[in-house]
Design an enzyme around this catalytic site. Structure first.
Site, PDB file in Angstrom:
ATOM      1  N   ASP A   1       0.878  -1.171   0.000  1.00 39.13           N
ATOM      2  CA  ASP A   1       0.000   0.000   0.000  1.00 39.13           C
ATOM      3  C   ASP A   1       0.911   1.215   0.000  1.00 39.13           C
ATOM      4  O   ASP A   1       1.492   1.559   1.025  1.00 39.13           O
ATOM      5  CB  ASP A   1      -0.899  -0.036   1.250  1.00 39.13           C
ATOM      6  CG  ASP A   1      -1.777   1.216   1.380  1.00 39.13           C
ATOM      7  OD1 ASP A   1      -1.751   2.067   0.466  1.00 39.13           O
ATOM      8  OD2 ASP A   1      -2.486   1.339   2.401  1.00 39.13           O
TER       9      ASP A   1
ATOM     10  N   LYS B   1       2.976  10.946  -3.557  1.00 36.96           N
ATOM     11  CA  LYS B   1       1.922  10.246  -4.307  1.00 36.96           C
ATOM     12  C   LYS B   1       1.026  11.244  -5.050  1.00 36.96           C
ATOM     13  O   LYS B   1       0.494  10.940  -6.111  1.00 36.96           O
ATOM     14  CB  LYS B   1       1.100   9.395  -3.340  1.00 36.96           C
ATOM     15  CG  LYS B   1       0.018   8.545  -3.987  1.00 36.96           C
ATOM     16  CD  LYS B   1      -0.614   7.653  -2.930  1.00 36.96           C
ATOM     17  CE  LYS B   1      -1.792   6.878  -3.448  1.00 36.96           C
ATOM     18  NZ  LYS B   1      -2.350   6.012  -2.399  1.00 36.96           N
TER      19      LYS B   1
ATOM     20  N   GLU C   1      -7.253   0.445  -4.722  1.00 35.90           N
ATOM     21  CA  GLU C   1      -7.299   0.345  -3.259  1.00 35.90           C
ATOM     22  C   GLU C   1      -8.650  -0.176  -2.750  1.00 35.90           C
ATOM     23  O   GLU C   1      -8.674  -1.043  -1.864  1.00 35.90           O
ATOM     24  CB  GLU C   1      -6.961   1.703  -2.635  1.00 35.90           C
ATOM     25  CG  GLU C   1      -5.472   2.021  -2.770  1.00 35.90           C
ATOM     26  CD  GLU C   1      -5.131   3.484  -2.554  1.00 35.90           C
ATOM     27  OE1 GLU C   1      -6.033   4.255  -2.156  1.00 35.90           O
ATOM     28  OE2 GLU C   1      -3.967   3.864  -2.781  1.00 35.90           O
TER      29      GLU C   1
ATOM     30  N   ASP D   1     -12.729   5.878   2.157  1.00 35.06           N
ATOM     31  CA  ASP D   1     -11.290   5.892   2.463  1.00 35.06           C
ATOM     32  C   ASP D   1     -10.855   7.298   2.879  1.00 35.06           C
ATOM     33  O   ASP D   1     -10.720   8.191   2.049  1.00 35.06           O
ATOM     34  CB  ASP D   1     -10.514   5.424   1.221  1.00 35.06           C
ATOM     35  CG  ASP D   1      -9.024   5.248   1.492  1.00 35.06           C
ATOM     36  OD1 ASP D   1      -8.529   5.763   2.519  1.00 35.06           O
ATOM     37  OD2 ASP D   1      -8.348   4.606   0.665  1.00 35.06           O
TER      38      ASP D   1
END
Length: 612
Positions: free
Chosen positions: A23, A86, A187, A211
């Site tokens: 992850d 990211k 994800e 999330d």
């Protein structure tokens, strides 16, 4: 070289080593694996904790520190400490311009909309791919240390909203870190797998994956049928998360204590994070930093963050609307991300969907655990899950400098469709050569050529204006249809090829092995070629500007611009990536005001009613 077998169903290298699930997060990253009993577990190496902060620090000597130790430098040395990388993956400067103040380090604009951002640290230029690779390398090292074995293969997760460019950038980062990336998984799909949703092929469900991480939020609506996960809709805010909750507490304490002047912001932020976590299981937090009272009760905290939580609920409404569903159509709500531990979040999400949320698995770990399960499927250990046919080698086209631009990555499910948009590099270009290749190397000369055709009749326009969509459609029989369309004129060309035709199993095996063996050399070569190509484009653009608009510059400006162009031309002849990028940056910074001045002049001329 030792003989290594290849699983041609997955196109993966079969070694005795383990496949891990990773992850790669905005705030924290982690790695998981399947233990000998078939259970997914996260790795906690050398007692540093499960979570590896996604932070990279460069010291004065260029030494790199990643993770827990790097986080300490966020305050001490912010210009040399990279966080939230990211957010930069597969993005252009234009994508990030409005959020530039968020980053404490320098993001480079190279004046090319299509180009991806770079980060300048001292005199060195890094791409988000290189920086992400450093984080992945740290995860790889921790996994190898903990498992006492080589770790060369991985499944990496990305947000459902990541586009093709961002997914490819993630693959490239893995490659640079020395990992064979078997698959990029969404994800929310990974989180669902961790909860066992979708493991039964007969199961049919529609779920919402909520999330909320440290710095980002997204909600995805997934339809799961016959073991296939389909993302129906996704929504969110890439600049909303638990950090906003911390900031709300800090602002409250500053107001309560009437603080001004020198405020210990970092200490307050860490204490606020502590308070936020404590208020998930107690009603009052009461501590001090020096003479500053850090007191807050649960009710006050919830009133401070309510607006942010409601923003996430609005995103859930929008996602449902896009999916053309109502809350009652959702069978399960899966909670992901550390910030979902906040009681108000759980309460509001549950109220909106009118059912209890599913949060029995640690929300920090659920995505990595799911990635490890997907890795287990690819390794062939789980016979209970259907593994769809996949393409064993990547498919792509040749771009400037002889580089391979992957459009369908290997291990993509078949049938599949993917595409990218390209443009011309020369003024008045009316034809575009499209050369199609198969393979894993960064330079097309190392890959296998499948087809070549020309898109003719592109309208004559300045470089960068034509928009050419190139789509790859790979059907269940392995036939690849390549379609090129110039969007402004509708000019179209199609060709069909069979990608695997004439390739023996041993040749596929060798291509995959070469890709792993030469990965680092390939990536560094690609970066030099990309820098040279970018430099050539910059020279072309500036020289064209001088020819057309030289009268707007004074003699000193013209002279210095030509001097910088010469320096760039010299740098391009060398193979030092940073030297080329430095010369581009210097030329770009110096000439940017000229275009602005030209625009102002054009506007004032127009205001006076004159033709220009």
């Amino acid at each position: 070289m030792a003989k290594v077998s290849i699983n041609l169903t997955t196109g993966s290298i079969q070694k005795e080593d383990i496949i891990v699930g990773i992850d790669l997060g905005t705030t924290n990253s982690l790695v998981a694996f399947i233990d000998p009993n078939g259970n997914a577990k996260v790795i906690n190496d050398t007692g540093k904790g499960v979570l590896v902060p996604s932070v990279v620090h460069f010291d004065a000597n260029g030494e790199v520190v990643v993770g827990n130790e790097a986080r300490d430098f966020l305050i001490q040395d912010p210009q040399h400490t990279i966080f939230s990388v990211k957010r930069l993956l597969g993005r252009s400067y234009q994508d990030l311009q409005s959020h530039e103040a968020y980053f404490s380090y320098r993001i480079i604009d190279d004046a090319n909309d299509e180009s991806l951002v770079k980060i300048k640290v001292g005199d060195t230029f890094y791409t988000p791919i290189e920086l992400s690779a450093l984080i992945l390398k740290e995860l790889k090292a921790r996994a190898e240390h903990a498992l006492k074995t080589n770790v060369n293969r991985a499944v990496i997760t990305v947000p459902a909203y990541f586009n093709d460019s961002q997914r490819q950038a993630t693959r490239d980062a893995g490659k640079l870190a020395g990992l064979d990336v078997l698959r990029i998984v969404n994800e929310p799909t990974a989180a669902s797998l961790a909860y066992g949703i979708g493991l039964n092929p007969d199961e049919q469900k529609t779920i919402a994956v909520y999330d909320l991480g440290g710095g980002t939020f997204d909600v995805s609506i997934l339809k799961i049928e016959n073991g296939i996960f389909e993302v129906l809709a996704t929504n969110g805010n890439t600049f909303l998360g638990g950090d906003d909750f911390d900031r709300a507490i800090v602002d409250y304490w500053i107001a309560q204590n009437n603080l001004s002047g020198e405020i210990p912001m970092q200490e307050l932020r860490l204490k606020a994070e502590e308070a936020k976590k404590a208020l998930s299981h107690q009603n009052l937090f009461n501590e001090k930093i020096g003479d500053i009272f850090c007191t807050i009760d649960k009710q006050t905290f919830e009133s401070l963050i309510n607006d942010k939580v409601q923003e996430t609920i609005s995103a859930c409404k929008n996602a449902l609307k896009d999916a053309e569903l109502t809350a009652s159509d959702i069978d399960e709500i899966v909670m992901v991300g550390g910030s979902t531990r906040t009681d108000l979040v759980k309460k509001e999400v549950s109220a909106f969907f009118e059912k209890p949320v599913n949060d029995s698995i640690n929300p920090d770990e659920v995505v990595a655990l799911g990635a490890a399960l997907q890795a287990d499927v690819l390794s062939g250990n789980r016979k209970d899950i259907l593994l769809l046919d996949v393409t064993p080698l990547s498919l792509g086209i040749e771009t400037m400098g002889g580089l391979m631009d992957t459009i369908i990555p290997r291990n993509s499910k078949v049938p599949t469709k993917a595409g990218r948009q390209y443009t011309t590099s020369i003024d008045g270009q009316v034809n575009m050569k499209i050369a199609v290749y198969q393979g894993e190397r960064d330079l097309v000369k190392e890959n296998r050529k499948l087809a070549e055709f020309e898109l003719k009749g592109i309208p004559s326009m300045p470089a960068g204006l034509p928009k050419v969509d190139i789509n790859f459609l790979l059907n269940a029989d392995g036939i690849l249809r390549i379609q090129a369309v110039e969007l402004r004129s509708g000019v179209k060309q199609e060709v069909d090829v069979k990608p695997t035709y004439g390739l023996k199993d041993e040749e596929v095996e060798q291509m995959l092995l070469d890709a792993v063996t030469y990965a680092k050399d390939d990536v560094s070569q690609r970066m030099v070629v990309e820098a040279k190509t970018e430099g050539d484009q910059m020279v072309y653009t500036v020289e064209r500007f001088l020819n057309k608009n030289g009268s707007f510059l004074n003699q000193e400006e013209t002279s210095h611009t030509k001097e910088l162009v010469t320096k760039l031309k010299v740098a391009i002849k060398n193979t030092n990536k940073d030297e080329i990028l430095s010369a581009i940056d210097a030329l770009n910074e110096y000439t940017r005001p000229f275009a602005e001045r030209l625009m102002d002049e054009a506007v004032s001329q127009a205001m006076r009613g004159k033709n220009i």
